[in-house]
Design a protein around this motif. Structure first.
Motif, PDB file in Angstrom:
ATOM      1  N   LYS A   1       0.880  -1.156  -0.017  1.00 22.92           N
ATOM      2  CA  LYS A   1       0.085   0.116  -0.091  1.00 22.92           C
ATOM      3  C   LYS A   1       0.880   1.205   0.024  1.00 22.92           C
ATOM      4  N   SER A   2       1.904   1.304   0.816  1.00 24.59           N
ATOM      5  CA  SER A   2       2.861   2.551   0.558  1.00 24.59           C
ATOM      6  C   SER A   2       4.224   1.888   1.209  1.00 24.59           C
ATOM      7  N   PHE A   3       5.278   2.749   0.597  1.00 24.32           N
ATOM      8  CA  PHE A   3       6.674   2.424   0.769  1.00 24.32           C
ATOM      9  C   PHE A   3       6.912   2.421   2.685  1.00 24.32           C
ATOM     10  N   LEU A   4       6.340   3.461   3.136  1.00 22.69           N
ATOM     11  CA  LEU A   4       6.523   3.926   4.761  1.00 22.69           C
ATOM     12  C   LEU A   4       5.916   2.512   5.575  1.00 22.69           C
ATOM     13  N   SER A   5       4.702   1.855   5.119  1.00 21.39           N
ATOM     14  CA  SER A   5       4.401   0.639   5.831  1.00 21.39           C
ATOM     15  C   SER A   5       5.072  -0.467   5.648  1.00 21.39           C
ATOM     16  N   PHE A   6       5.526  -0.644   4.144  1.00 26.94           N
ATOM     17  CA  PHE A   6       6.506  -1.751   3.660  1.00 26.94           C
ATOM     18  C   PHE A   6       7.722  -1.768   4.388  1.00 26.94           C
ATOM     19  N   TYR A   7       8.486  -0.448   4.430  1.00 30.54           N
ATOM     20  CA  TYR A   7       9.671  -0.447   5.165  1.00 30.54           C
ATOM     21  C   TYR A   7       9.456  -0.698   6.564  1.00 30.54           C
ATOM     22  N   LYS A   8       8.463  -0.079   7.278  1.00 31.70           N
ATOM     23  CA  LYS A   8       8.385  -0.429   8.608  1.00 31.70           C
ATOM     24  C   LYS A   8       8.234  -1.772   9.094  1.00 31.70           C
ATOM     25  N   THR A   9       7.598  -2.638   8.132  1.00 31.55           N
ATOM     26  CA  THR A   9       7.293  -4.099   8.239  1.00 31.55           C
ATOM     27  C   THR A   9       8.002  -5.166   7.795  1.00 31.55           C
ATOM     28  N   SER A  10       9.123  -4.551   7.105  1.00 32.26           N
ATOM     29  CA  SER A  10      10.096  -5.420   6.591  1.00 32.26           C
ATOM     30  C   SER A  10      11.520  -5.135   7.201  1.00 32.26           C
ATOM     31  N   THR A  11      12.205  -6.375   6.797  1.00 38.45           N
ATOM     32  CA  THR A  11      13.875  -6.172   7.043  1.00 38.45           C
ATOM     33  C   THR A  11      14.374  -6.470   5.612  1.00 38.45           C
ATOM     34  N   SER A  12      15.309  -5.724   5.387  1.00 43.44           N
ATOM     35  CA  SER A  12      16.026  -5.622   3.853  1.00 43.44           C
ATOM     36  C   SER A  12      17.354  -5.338   3.703  1.00 43.44           C
ATOM     37  N   CYS A  13      18.007  -5.646   2.676  1.00 45.35           N
ATOM     38  CA  CYS A  13      19.411  -5.612   2.392  1.00 45.35           C
ATOM     39  C   CYS A  13      19.753  -5.152   0.943  1.00 45.35           C
ATOM     40  N   MET A  14      20.548  -4.305   0.598  1.00 42.83           N
ATOM     41  CA  MET A  14      20.822  -3.929  -0.703  1.00 42.83           C
ATOM     42  C   MET A  14      22.129  -4.779  -1.362  1.00 42.83           C
ATOM     43  N   VAL A  15      22.057  -5.141  -2.435  1.00 36.93           N
ATOM     44  CA  VAL A  15      23.226  -6.335  -2.724  1.00 36.93           C
ATOM     45  C   VAL A  15      23.910  -5.464  -4.070  1.00 36.93           C
ATOM     46  N   PHE A  16      24.992  -5.202  -3.801  1.00 33.31           N
ATOM     47  CA  PHE A  16      25.935  -4.506  -4.801  1.00 33.31           C
ATOM     48  C   PHE A  16      27.022  -5.384  -5.429  1.00 33.31           C
TER      49      PHE A  16
END
Length: 136
Positions: free
Chosen positions: A75-90
């Motif tokens: 629904k929104s990036f804000l809620s997505f970011y709040k409820t997930s863990t993440s990492c960037m891979v370069f």
């Protein structure tokens, strides 16, 4: 440099391709892979590999992120970011950098947890997946 961002939310892993723009920023876009957290390791490795293979340098064009949210089924990036863990891979030739991301309430966005960054040289796909799953 090839890049993707990997999110773990509930029982899903979402792998989103990142495109390096001519302004130096990165843009998230398709292909996007949504997989079960219990997915076979080969399928996870293949999705990460395909996302990194699709990553390339592009010209920056301002865009509406509503299509990306729809593709992510969020629904929104804000809620997505709040409820997930993440990492960037370069990935740059034989080196990979994995940057764990944490939600910052102050800036209301994701920021890199530099203390948990991982750099691998001459890595295998299996090593990459092991480190990604560890930070998620």
């Amino acid at each position: 440099m090839k890049a993707c961002q990997i999110f773990k939310i509930k029982q899903k892993i979402k792998i989103v391709t990142m495109y390096n723009t001519d302004t130096g920023s990165y843009k998230l876009d398709k292909p996007i892979f949504t997989l079960s957290i219990d997915e076979d390791r080969e399928v996870l490795k293949n999705a990460i590999t395909q996302s990194l293979a699709a990553s390339k340098q592009i010209k920056f064009v301002p865009s509406d992120n509503s299509a990306l949210l729809k593709d992510l089924k969020e629904k929104s990036f804000l809620s997505f970011y709040k409820t997930s863990t993440s990492c960037m891979v370069f990935v740059n030739d034989t080196q990979v950098t994995i940057e764990p991301q944490v939600f910052s309430k102050e800036i209301r966005a994701l920021e890199t947890n530099e203390e948990q960054m991982v750099r691998l040289f001459n890595f295998t796909e299996e090593e990459l997946l092991n480190h990604v799953l560890k930070v998620l």
